[in-house]
Design a protein around this motif. Structure first.
Motif, PDB file in Angstrom:
ATOM      1  N   GLY A  20      -2.042  -9.463   2.320  1.00 53.13           N
ATOM      2  CA  GLY A  20      -2.687 -10.705   1.907  1.00 53.13           C
ATOM      3  C   GLY A  20      -3.638 -10.497   0.744  1.00 53.13           C
ATOM      4  O   GLY A  20      -3.877  -9.375   0.310  1.00 53.13           O
ATOM      5  N   GLY A  21      -4.170 -11.595   0.260  1.00 45.55           N
ATOM      6  CA  GLY A  21      -5.161 -11.546  -0.798  1.00 45.55           C
ATOM      7  C   GLY A  21      -4.554 -11.519  -2.185  1.00 45.55           C
ATOM      8  O   GLY A  21      -3.338 -11.606  -2.357  1.00 45.55           O
ATOM      9  N   PRO A  22      -5.401 -11.384  -3.186  1.00 48.77           N
ATOM     10  CA  PRO A  22      -4.926 -11.294  -4.573  1.00 48.77           C
ATOM     11  C   PRO A  22      -4.053 -10.055  -4.774  1.00 48.77           C
ATOM     12  O   PRO A  22      -4.116  -9.098  -3.992  1.00 48.77           O
ATOM     13  N   MET A  23      -3.242 -10.053  -5.836  1.00 51.96           N
ATOM     14  CA  MET A  23      -2.283  -8.979  -6.063  1.00 51.96           C
ATOM     15  C   MET A  23      -2.952  -7.606  -6.117  1.00 51.96           C
ATOM     16  O   MET A  23      -2.460  -6.648  -5.505  1.00 51.96           O
ATOM     17  N   LYS A  24      -4.045  -7.496  -6.818  1.00 48.15           N
ATOM     18  CA  LYS A  24      -4.718  -6.196  -6.948  1.00 48.15           C
ATOM     19  C   LYS A  24      -5.138  -5.661  -5.576  1.00 48.15           C
ATOM     20  O   LYS A  24      -4.915  -4.490  -5.253  1.00 48.15           O
ATOM     21  N   GLN A  25      -5.701  -6.517  -4.770  1.00 44.97           N
ATOM     22  CA  GLN A  25      -6.122  -6.139  -3.415  1.00 44.97           C
ATOM     23  C   GLN A  25      -4.911  -5.777  -2.555  1.00 44.97           C
ATOM     24  O   GLN A  25      -4.934  -4.802  -1.801  1.00 44.97           O
ATOM     25  N   GLY A  26      -3.843  -6.561  -2.664  1.00 45.87           N
ATOM     26  CA  GLY A  26      -2.628  -6.290  -1.899  1.00 45.87           C
ATOM     27  C   GLY A  26      -1.988  -4.963  -2.284  1.00 45.87           C
ATOM     28  O   GLY A  26      -1.531  -4.202  -1.420  1.00 45.87           O
ATOM     29  N   LEU A  27      -1.965  -4.662  -3.585  1.00 40.02           N
ATOM     30  CA  LEU A  27      -1.414  -3.383  -4.027  1.00 40.02           C
ATOM     31  C   LEU A  27      -2.264  -2.210  -3.539  1.00 40.02           C
ATOM     32  O   LEU A  27      -1.729  -1.166  -3.171  1.00 40.02           O
ATOM     33  N   GLN A  28      -3.580  -2.401  -3.516  1.00 47.04           N
ATOM     34  CA  GLN A  28      -4.441  -1.331  -3.029  1.00 47.04           C
ATOM     35  C   GLN A  28      -4.210  -1.087  -1.537  1.00 47.04           C
ATOM     36  O   GLN A  28      -4.115   0.047  -1.089  1.00 47.04           O
ATOM     37  N   SER A  29      -4.059  -2.167  -0.786  1.00 44.71           N
ATOM     38  CA  SER A  29      -3.786  -2.043   0.644  1.00 44.71           C
ATOM     39  C   SER A  29      -2.449  -1.337   0.870  1.00 44.71           C
ATOM     40  O   SER A  29      -2.311  -0.485   1.746  1.00 44.71           O
ATOM     41  N   PHE A  30      -1.452  -1.703   0.054  1.00 47.38           N
ATOM     42  CA  PHE A  30      -0.137  -1.056   0.138  1.00 47.38           C
ATOM     43  C   PHE A  30      -0.256   0.431  -0.186  1.00 47.38           C
ATOM     44  O   PHE A  30       0.285   1.283   0.521  1.00 47.38           O
ATOM     45  N   LYS A  31      -0.972   0.761  -1.253  1.00 44.06           N
ATOM     46  CA  LYS A  31      -1.155   2.155  -1.673  1.00 44.06           C
ATOM     47  C   LYS A  31      -1.868   2.959  -0.587  1.00 44.06           C
ATOM     48  O   LYS A  31      -1.521   4.108  -0.317  1.00 44.06           O
ATOM     49  N   ASP A  32      -2.860   2.335   0.057  1.00 45.15           N
ATOM     50  CA  ASP A  32      -3.580   3.004   1.144  1.00 45.15           C
ATOM     51  C   ASP A  32      -2.648   3.312   2.317  1.00 45.15           C
ATOM     52  O   ASP A  32      -2.761   4.355   2.961  1.00 45.15           O
ATOM     53  N   SER A  33      -1.724   2.390   2.599  1.00 43.64           N
ATOM     54  CA  SER A  33      -0.791   2.568   3.713  1.00 43.64           C
ATOM     55  C   SER A  33       0.370   3.493   3.385  1.00 43.64           C
ATOM     56  O   SER A  33       0.930   4.140   4.272  1.00 43.64           O
ATOM     57  N   PHE A  34       0.755   3.540   2.105  1.00 46.29           N
ATOM     58  CA  PHE A  34       1.915   4.329   1.668  1.00 46.29           C
ATOM     59  C   PHE A  34       1.539   5.181   0.454  1.00 46.29           C
ATOM     60  O   PHE A  34       2.040   4.959  -0.651  1.00 46.29           O
ATOM     61  N   PRO A  35       0.671   6.163   0.649  1.00 47.11           N
ATOM     62  CA  PRO A  35       0.175   6.948  -0.494  1.00 47.11           C
ATOM     63  C   PRO A  35       1.255   7.780  -1.192  1.00 47.11           C
ATOM     64  O   PRO A  35       1.050   8.199  -2.338  1.00 47.11           O
ATOM     65  N   ASP A  36       2.401   7.990  -0.558  1.00 45.36           N
ATOM     66  CA  ASP A  36       3.461   8.786  -1.183  1.00 45.36           C
ATOM     67  C   ASP A  36       4.349   7.965  -2.113  1.00 45.36           C
ATOM     68  O   ASP A  36       5.226   8.516  -2.781  1.00 45.36           O
ATOM     69  N   ILE A  37       4.152   6.660  -2.157  1.00 47.99           N
ATOM     70  CA  ILE A  37       4.918   5.814  -3.083  1.00 47.99           C
ATOM     71  C   ILE A  37       4.156   5.769  -4.403  1.00 47.99           C
ATOM     72  O   ILE A  37       2.998   5.354  -4.464  1.00 47.99           O
ATOM     73  N   HIS A  38       4.845   6.202  -5.465  1.00 47.55           N
ATOM     74  CA  HIS A  38       4.190   6.332  -6.767  1.00 47.55           C
ATOM     75  C   HIS A  38       4.746   5.380  -7.823  1.00 47.55           C
ATOM     76  O   HIS A  38       4.179   5.291  -8.916  1.00 47.55           O
ATOM     77  N   ALA A  39       5.840   4.677  -7.506  1.00 48.32           N
ATOM     78  CA  ALA A  39       6.447   3.779  -8.486  1.00 48.32           C
ATOM     79  C   ALA A  39       6.856   2.481  -7.805  1.00 48.32           C
ATOM     80  O   ALA A  39       7.202   2.466  -6.624  1.00 48.32           O
ATOM     81  N   ILE A  40       6.792   1.395  -8.568  1.00 46.49           N
ATOM     82  CA  ILE A  40       7.211   0.087  -8.073  1.00 46.49           C
ATOM     83  C   ILE A  40       8.080  -0.586  -9.133  1.00 46.49           C
ATOM     84  O   ILE A  40       7.848  -0.433 -10.329  1.00 46.49           O
ATOM     85  N   PHE A  41       9.110  -1.295  -8.689  1.00 45.80           N
ATOM     86  CA  PHE A  41       9.954  -2.059  -9.596  1.00 45.80           C
ATOM     87  C   PHE A  41       9.308  -3.414  -9.825  1.00 45.80           C
ATOM     88  O   PHE A  41       8.841  -4.057  -8.882  1.00 45.80           O
ATOM     89  N   VAL A  42       9.309  -3.848 -11.076  1.00 51.37           N
ATOM     90  CA  VAL A  42       8.694  -5.108 -11.457  1.00 51.37           C
ATOM     91  C   VAL A  42       9.696  -5.895 -12.305  1.00 51.37           C
ATOM     92  O   VAL A  42      10.425  -5.317 -13.103  1.00 51.37           O
ATOM     93  N   GLY A  43       9.730  -7.199 -12.135  1.00 50.36           N
ATOM     94  CA  GLY A  43      10.655  -8.043 -12.884  1.00 50.36           C
ATOM     95  C   GLY A  43      10.056  -8.616 -14.159  1.00 50.36           C
ATOM     96  O   GLY A  43      10.480  -9.662 -14.626  1.00 50.36           O
ATOM     97  N   THR A  44       9.109  -7.924 -14.751  1.00 54.27           N
ATOM     98  CA  THR A  44       8.465  -8.404 -15.974  1.00 54.27           C
ATOM     99  C   THR A  44       9.413  -8.318 -17.161  1.00 54.27           C
ATOM    100  O   THR A  44      10.186  -7.365 -17.285  1.00 54.27           O
ATOM    101  N   ARG A  45       9.344  -9.341 -18.013  1.00 54.83           N
ATOM    102  CA  ARG A  45      10.098  -9.355 -19.267  1.00 54.83           C
ATOM    103  C   ARG A  45       9.109  -9.388 -20.437  1.00 54.83           C
ATOM    104  O   ARG A  45       7.956  -9.759 -20.275  1.00 54.83           O
ATOM    105  N   ARG A  46       9.550  -9.029 -21.615  1.00 53.72           N
ATOM    106  CA  ARG A  46       8.668  -9.008 -22.787  1.00 53.72           C
ATOM    107  C   ARG A  46       8.049 -10.368 -23.071  1.00 53.72           C
ATOM    108  O   ARG A  46       6.933 -10.450 -23.575  1.00 53.72           O
ATOM    109  N   ASP A  47       8.771 -11.437 -22.765  1.00 51.69           N
ATOM    110  CA  ASP A  47       8.225 -12.760 -23.050  1.00 51.69           C
ATOM    111  C   ASP A  47       7.317 -13.276 -21.925  1.00 51.69           C
ATOM    112  O   ASP A  47       6.804 -14.388 -22.001  1.00 51.69           O
ATOM    113  N   ASP A  48       7.080 -12.466 -20.882  1.00 50.91           N
ATOM    114  CA  ASP A  48       6.101 -12.801 -19.846  1.00 50.91           C
ATOM    115  C   ASP A  48       4.708 -12.492 -20.377  1.00 50.91           C
ATOM    116  O   ASP A  48       4.557 -11.670 -21.292  1.00 50.91           O
TER     117      ASP A  48
END
Length: 166
Positions: A20-48
């Motif tokens: 829950g919460g804002p994206m930054k907070q959610g990613l930190q919570s995820f990182k805390d729970s899964f510290p061995d995950i070092h990469a994430i796939f993102v659907g960002t495009r150059r025009d985003d």
């Protein structure tokens, strides 16, 4: 959106991890729970927003939880995404068939006014100008809880959901 997520979990045999919460907070919570995950796939495009500054592999900003962002569709356009999805038969959220072209917050995402034709919203993939993709990402000025799809004004997803229940 929730129904599409559940279908995707079953279709692709995924494990859903919610934070829950804002994206930054959610990613930190995820990182805390899964510290061995070092990469994430993102659907960002150059025009985003801010996409023009990214590479195919870009670390998160220093003040964010540290991940390598993998951006596989960085050089794709709105048209490329929809061309691929339709050609390959990739399942997508039904909101895109209802005139939404960019999904964000439930209270500020509206149908894209560029897709309103003869009083009916066309599917996202019919958008002729990909530069208008985010035209439905903020509540129109003056929109209130009394607006409706029949008025021809874009309405927030939450309100559209309520209207469709009747």
């Amino acid at each position: 959106m929730d129904a599409f997520v559940q279908k995707s979990i079953a279709h692709y045999d995924l494990e859903l991890v919610k934070r829950g919460g804002p994206m930054k907070q959610g990613l930190q919570s995820f990182k805390d729970s899964f510290p061995d995950i070092h990469a994430i796939f993102v659907g960002t495009r150059r025009d985003d927003p801010y996409g023009d500054k990214l590479q195919f592999f870009s670390p998160t900003d220093p003040d964010w939880p540290q991940f390598m962002r993998v951006n596989p569709i960085l050089d794709w356009t709105f048209e490329d995404v929809w061309g691929f999805m339709r050609q390959a038969g990739v399942p997508y959220c039904c909101l895109y068939d209802q005139g939404y072209t960019s999904l964000g917050d439930v209270d500020s995402t509206t149908r894209n006014p560029a897709l309103l034709k003869n009083g009916k919203y066309q599917p996202a993939w019919t958008l002729a100008n990909g530069e208008l993709e985010r035209s439905g990402r903020s509540t129109p000025s003056g929109a209130t809880g009394s607006s409706s799809a029949a008025s021809g004004l874009p309405i927030p997803i939450r309100e559209a959901r309520r209207a469709e229940q009747f």
